[in-house]
Scaffold this motif. Structure first.
Motif, short mmCIF file in Angstrom:
data_model
loop_
_atom_site.label_atom_id
_atom_site.label_comp_id
_atom_site.label_asym_id
_atom_site.label_seq_id
_atom_site.Cartn_x
_atom_site.Cartn_y
_atom_site.Cartn_z
N ARG A 1 38.89 47.05 30.40
CA ARG A 1 40.24 46.59 30.06
C ARG A 1 40.99 46.20 31.33
N LYS A 2 40.86 47.04 32.37
CA LYS A 2 41.53 46.73 33.64
C LYS A 2 40.97 45.46 34.25
N LEU A 3 39.65 45.31 34.21
CA LEU A 3 39.05 44.07 34.73
C LEU A 3 39.54 42.86 33.95
N GLY A 4 39.61 42.99 32.63
CA GLY A 4 40.10 41.89 31.79
C GLY A 4 41.56 41.57 32.07
N ASP A 5 42.37 42.62 32.24
CA ASP A 5 43.79 42.39 32.56
C ASP A 5 43.94 41.69 33.90
N ALA B 1 36.46 34.63 37.18
CA ALA B 1 35.59 35.14 36.11
C ALA B 1 34.29 35.67 36.69
N ARG B 2 33.74 34.96 37.66
CA ARG B 2 32.49 35.39 38.30
C ARG B 2 32.70 36.74 39.00
N ALA B 3 33.82 36.89 39.71
CA ALA B 3 34.12 38.15 40.39
C ALA B 3 34.27 39.29 39.38
N MET B 4 34.91 39.00 38.24
CA MET B 4 35.08 40.02 37.21
C MET B 4 33.72 40.46 36.67
N ILE B 5 32.84 39.50 36.40
CA ILE B 5 31.51 39.82 35.88
C ILE B 5 30.71 40.62 36.89
N GLU B 6 30.77 40.21 38.16
CA GLU B 6 30.04 40.95 39.20
C GLU B 6 30.59 42.36 39.36
#
Length: 184
Positions: free
Chosen positions: A65-69, A172-177
């Protein structure tokens, strides 16, 4: 004694059978108690594992959730920055249009003065130059300037949108990694 023993065989058989059944009943009671203990231990273990899994799921959910926010906030900022860049590109296009219009007015004034001077020379009997090539050159310059302004505006907006797209992809790439790094 043999006759007494024969007369009591049924008693001894019944007694032996009763003792055997009593022993079997005692063994089954012990096995049942052991099974109940094992079941209670398994239930405690299951509850502990479920609680651990629920805590891990909650932690993982909170992390995602934090990563998504964070990603959503970054994308919103990227969108705002892109709007500012597009507005700047529009303002640059408007300034270029003003400069183009000013240049076209100056060129029109020059051509008007050139025609007037040519007519004055023709009126005084001098040879009048042909104004056609100058007018053709002015028209070509106007068309080229118009098209260059259009292409510059297209390039500026494409650049601003492309940079916004790159930044959103990088976010988005940083969030996925980050999500993958935390799960390993």
């Amino acid at each position: 004694m043999l006759t007494t023993l024969r007369a009591n065989v049924w008693k001894y058989t019944a007694l032996a059978l009763g003792l055997g059944l009593g022993f079997a009943l005692a063994m089954q009671s012990i096995r049942l108690a052991e099974a109940r203990l094992e079941t209670a231990h398994a239930e405690r273990t299951l509850h502990a594992e479920r609680a651990t899994a629920a805590r891990a799921a909650l932690t993982t959910s909170e992390r995602y959730r934090k990563l998504g926010d964070t990603h959503r906030d970054e994308v919103a900022q990227i969108h705002e920055d892109a709007q500012v860049a597009l507005a700047a590109a529009g303002a640059g296009s408007a300034r270029a249009d003003l400069a183009r219009n000013r240049l076209q007015r100056e060129l029109a004034d020059y051509l008007t003065q050139h025609r007037a001077a040519a007519q004055a020379r023709a009126a005084s009997g001098q040879c009048a130059p042909d104004t056609g090539p100058a007018e053709l050159l002015a028209e070509l310059q106007r068309r080229a300037d118009d098209r260059a302004g259009e292409l510059a505006h297209i390039a500026d907006t494409a650049r601003a949108r492309g940079q916004a797209c790159e930044r959103a992809y990088d976010s988005a790439r940083a969030m996925i990694e980050a999500a993958n790094a935390q799960t390993q």
